[in-house]
Design an enzyme around this catalytic site. Structure first.
Site, PDB file in Angstrom:
ATOM      1  N   VAL A  14       0.824  -1.205   0.000  1.00  0.00           N
ATOM      2  CA  VAL A  14       0.000   0.000   0.000  1.00  0.00           C
ATOM      3  C   VAL A  14       0.860   1.257   0.000  1.00  0.00           C
ATOM      4  O   VAL A  14       0.662   2.173  -0.804  1.00  0.00           O
ATOM      5  CB  VAL A  14      -0.940   0.012   1.228  1.00  0.00           C
ATOM      6  CG1 VAL A  14      -1.716   1.329   1.306  1.00  0.00           C
ATOM      7  CG2 VAL A  14      -1.900  -1.169   1.171  1.00  0.00           C
ATOM      8  N   ASP A  32      10.186   3.095   6.812  1.00  0.00           N
ATOM      9  CA  ASP A  32       9.881   1.699   7.097  1.00  0.00           C
ATOM     10  C   ASP A  32      10.888   1.177   8.111  1.00  0.00           C
ATOM     11  O   ASP A  32      12.047   1.607   8.114  1.00  0.00           O
ATOM     12  CB  ASP A  32       9.935   0.853   5.822  1.00  0.00           C
ATOM     13  CG  ASP A  32       9.165  -0.454   5.944  1.00  0.00           C
ATOM     14  OD1 ASP A  32       8.074  -0.557   5.349  1.00  0.00           O
ATOM     15  OD2 ASP A  32       9.650  -1.372   6.634  1.00  0.00           O
ATOM     16  N   ARG A  37      14.367  -3.692   3.234  1.00  0.00           N
ATOM     17  CA  ARG A  37      13.338  -3.188   2.324  1.00  0.00           C
ATOM     18  C   ARG A  37      13.706  -1.782   1.837  1.00  0.00           C
ATOM     19  O   ARG A  37      13.609  -1.484   0.634  1.00  0.00           O
ATOM     20  CB  ARG A  37      11.986  -3.157   3.040  1.00  0.00           C
ATOM     21  CG  ARG A  37      10.845  -2.470   2.278  1.00  0.00           C
ATOM     22  CD  ARG A  37      10.449  -3.217   1.042  1.00  0.00           C
ATOM     23  NE  ARG A  37       9.218  -2.658   0.447  1.00  0.00           N
ATOM     24  CZ  ARG A  37       8.827  -2.875  -0.780  1.00  0.00           C
ATOM     25  NH1 ARG A  37       9.554  -3.636  -1.595  1.00  0.00           N
ATOM     26  NH2 ARG A  37       7.711  -2.347  -1.249  1.00  0.00           N
ATOM     27  N   THR A  91      -2.674  -4.482   9.058  1.00  0.00           N
ATOM     28  CA  THR A  91      -3.503  -4.778  10.238  1.00  0.00           C
ATOM     29  C   THR A  91      -4.050  -6.198  10.085  1.00  0.00           C
ATOM     30  O   THR A  91      -5.171  -6.390   9.599  1.00  0.00           O
ATOM     31  CB  THR A  91      -4.661  -3.777  10.369  1.00  0.00           C
ATOM     32  OG1 THR A  91      -5.256  -3.558   9.080  1.00  0.00           O
ATOM     33  CG2 THR A  91      -4.173  -2.449  10.912  1.00  0.00           C
ATOM     34  N   THR A 126      -6.572  -0.708   7.322  1.00  0.00           N
ATOM     35  CA  THR A 126      -7.934  -1.166   7.573  1.00  0.00           C
ATOM     36  C   THR A 126      -8.153  -1.403   9.059  1.00  0.00           C
ATOM     37  O   THR A 126      -7.369  -2.092   9.718  1.00  0.00           O
ATOM     38  CB  THR A 126      -8.204  -2.472   6.807  1.00  0.00           C
ATOM     39  OG1 THR A 126      -8.028  -2.222   5.416  1.00  0.00           O
ATOM     40  CG2 THR A 126      -9.614  -2.964   7.055  1.00  0.00           C
ATOM     41  N   CYS A 266      -6.860  -8.629   2.981  1.00  0.00           N
ATOM     42  CA  CYS A 266      -8.058  -7.789   2.949  1.00  0.00           C
ATOM     43  C   CYS A 266      -9.324  -8.620   3.114  1.00  0.00           C
ATOM     44  O   CYS A 266      -9.915  -8.638   4.184  1.00  0.00           O
ATOM     45  CB  CYS A 266      -8.114  -6.989   1.643  1.00  0.00           C
ATOM     46  SG  CYS A 266      -6.916  -5.644   1.565  1.00  0.00           S
ATOM     47  N   ARG A 337       0.995 -13.454   2.233  1.00  0.00           N
ATOM     48  CA  ARG A 337       0.327 -13.211   3.513  1.00  0.00           C
ATOM     49  C   ARG A 337      -1.067 -13.826   3.536  1.00  0.00           C
ATOM     50  O   ARG A 337      -1.864 -13.623   2.636  1.00  0.00           O
ATOM     51  CB  ARG A 337       0.220 -11.704   3.788  1.00  0.00           C
ATOM     52  CG  ARG A 337       1.543 -11.052   4.149  1.00  0.00           C
ATOM     53  CD  ARG A 337       1.378  -9.566   4.343  1.00  0.00           C
ATOM     54  NE  ARG A 337       0.987  -8.904   3.103  1.00  0.00           N
ATOM     55  CZ  ARG A 337       0.643  -7.614   3.039  1.00  0.00           C
ATOM     56  NH1 ARG A 337       0.604  -6.884   4.131  1.00  0.00           N
ATOM     57  NH2 ARG A 337       0.323  -7.076   1.869  1.00  0.00           N
TER      58      ARG A 337
END
Length: 426
Positions: A14, A32, A37, A91, A126, A266, A337
Site C-alpha cells: 500500500v 519503514d 526493504r 492490520t 484497515t 483484505c 500473507r
C-alpha cells in the site's frame, strides 16, 4: 496543501505505490522499519512488483536533494520535517482471528515522536469503525503531549490497493477521504485529489470512512462464500458450477463471483475487524461469520476433492507425489500473507501425500519463515501423481502438464483456468 511535505509510514504493497504517486507532486519521505526493504527500494527495486523499477527510479532522490521526489529511510529524524503523515502499515488478525493493532500502535508512536502543532496524520490501514479515534489518537496524544483537534488533526482514507492488478493502480481507484473536523476533511480530500485522477469521495466522518472500508471486503467475502457453497452443492449434483454461473450471468443484475480460496490481507481479514466491533457492542454477526467459516474451510474441501479424484482414477494416495502450483494468495502477485493454499497443502499432507510446492513468484525464504514449507522457484525433473493448480499465475498456463504427469495422474483446477487439461475444477 500545495506546500506540504509528506511522510509515508510503511512501504509495503500500500505505502510504496502511494509514496511513488505523491512524489510526482510533493516532497515525500518513505519510512519503514525494515532496513533491507529500504535498501532495496533506494536501488530502484520493488520486490512486491507493485511499482515497476523504472517508475520507481524516476522519483527517487537523496536525503539532501531539494527537488520533489521520494527518499526512503529507517531513521525517524528524517520524517520530523513532514507536516502530513500517512500511515499504511498492515492490520492482520491472530490465529484466533482477533485483530492485531500492534503495527498501528507502533506506527502511531513513531509519528508522535516528531508530531508538531498543525500536523495532520492520515491513516489508511484497515480498522474497525472507531479505531482511529479510539486507539490511534490516544497514542498520538500521549507520546507527543499535543491535544487532538487543537494542536494536531487526523484523517482516514482507506486503502484500496489490489495487489498484482496493473489496470486498477492507486491513481485509478476512487479514494474515500475523511477528517477529524470538517475543515481537515476538506484539506485531506484536496490533498488526495492532487494525485488520484479518478477523483475522491469525502465521507462525513472518520467512522463512516472506516466502516465503508470493512464492508467493501466483507461484501465480497460473503458473495464468494455463497458461490463456494454453490460449488459444493453442484459438485454433489454432478453439475458444472462454472457453467451454471455463466448461464446465470446472462441476467443483467447477476453478480459475477467465482468459487475459490479466499486469503490475503483484505478479504480474508477485514470481516473479522467488523465482527469484533459488532460483538463489543453486543451484536453477534451471523452472516459475516458464516461467510468466513465457509471460506476458511475451502482449503480442506479442495484437499478432500483431490483425494477423491485420485481414488476415482485408482491412484494410491499414501506416499503419492502431489505438485501444488502456486502458494501466493492471488495470481501474478508475490504476496503470501494469509494465503489459504497452505490449508490445501497441510490437508494433503495429513492424507500421507508427499507435496511439492512450485511458485516462481513467491520468495522461498518468506514461505519457509511463514509456513515452514519449501517453495521451488524452478521445477525439478519429477513426475507427479496429482497436480493441483491453486493460483492462476500466467506462467502456469504455459506449463506442459503432460511432462509433469505420472502414468496415472489427477489434475485438479482450483481456479478454473486449465480447461480440458484438468480432470476436475472447483
Amino acid at each position: 496543501m500545495m506546500n506540504k511535505k509528506i511522510a509515508i509510514i510503511g512501504l509495503g504493497y500500500v505505502g510504496l505505490p502511494l509514496a511513488r504517486l505523491f512524489a510526482t507532486k510533493y516532497d515525500v519521505v518513505g519510512f519503514d522499519i525494515n532496513q533491507s526493504r529500504v535498501d532495496e527500494l533506494m536501488t530502484g527495486v520493488d520486490s512486491t512488483l507493485e511499482v515497476e523499477n523504472d517508475v520507481l527510479k524516476a522519483v527517487l532522490k537523496t536525503s539532501n536533494d531539494s527537488r520533489l521526489g521520494l527518499y526512503c529511510t529507517t531513521d525517524v529524524e528524517d520524517i520530523e520535517k513532514a507536516n502530513v503523515y500517512i500511515v499504511t502499515v498492515p492490520t492482520p488478525v491472530d490465529k484466533n482471528n482477533r485483530p492485531i493493532l500492534r503495527p498501528l500502535y507502533k506506527a502511531s508512536e513513531t509519528v508522535a515522536k516528531v508530531l508538531k502543532k498543525g500536523d495532520v496524520v492520515v491513516y489508511e490501514s484497515t480498522v474497525y469503525p472507531g479505531a482511529t479515534e479510539e486507539e490511534c489518537v490516544p497514542v498520538l496524544e500521549k507520546v507527543s503531549g499535543l491535544v487532538y483537534n487543537e494542536d494536531f488533526y487526523v484523517g482516514y482514507s482507506p486503502e484500496r490497493i489490489n495487489p498484482g492488478d496493473k489496470k486498477h493502480t492507486v491513481e485509478k481507484i476512487l479514494k474515500v477521504t475523511s477528517g477529524s473536523t470538517p475543515e481537515i476533511g476538506k484539506q485531506v480530500d484536496a490533498l488526495y485529489k492532487e494525485v488520484i485522477t479518478v477523483g475522491t469521495h469525502l465521507a462525513p466522518t472518520i467512522k463512516v470512512a472506516e466502516a465503508a472500508k470493512v464492508i467493501e471486503n466483507s461484501q465480497r467475502d460473503i458473495n464468494i462464500a455463497f458461490v463456494n457453497e454453490l460449488a459444493k452443492i453442484f459438485n454433489k449434483l454432478d453439475i458444472n458450477t462454472h457453467d451454471v454461473l455463466e448461464a446465470a450471468g446472462t441476467k443483467w443484475n447477476f453478480l459475477p463471483f467465482t468459487p475459490g480460496l479466499v486469503g490475503g490481507h483484505c478479504i480474508g481479514v477485514d470481516p473479522y475487524y467488523l465482527a469484533q466491533k459488532a460483538q463489543e457492542v453486543g451484536y453477534h454477526p451471523e452472516i459475516i461469520l458464516a461467510g468466513r467459516r465457509m471460506n476458511d474451510g475451502m482449503g480442506s474441501y479442495v484437499a478432500g476433492e483431490v483425494v477423491k479424484l485420485m481414488l476415482s482414477k485408482d491412484i494410491k494416495v499414501k506416499n503419492a507425489k502431489a505438485l501444488v502450483l502456486g502458494i501466493t494468495f492471488k495470481e501474478n502477485c508475490p504476496d503470501v500473507r494469509n494465503t489459504k493454499v497452505i490449508d490445501v497443502i497441510s490437508n494433503l499432507k495429513e492424507f500421507g501425500i508427499d507435496v511439492t510446492v512450485y511458485d516462481p513468484l513467491a520468495n522461498p525464504d518468506e514461505v519457509e519463515h511463514e509456513y515452514g514449507v519449501r517453495n521451488l522457484t524452478s521445477l525439478e525433473n519429477e513426475k507427479y501423481d496429482s497436480i493441483i493448480l491453486a493460483v492462476a499465475h500466467d506462467q502456469f498456463l504455459e506449463l506442459d502438464l503432460e511432462m509433469l504427469s505420472a502414468e496415472k495422474v489427477a489434475i485438479y483446477d482450483v481456479k478454473g483456468v486449465l480447461g480440458s487439461k484438468a480432470d476436475k475444477r472447483l
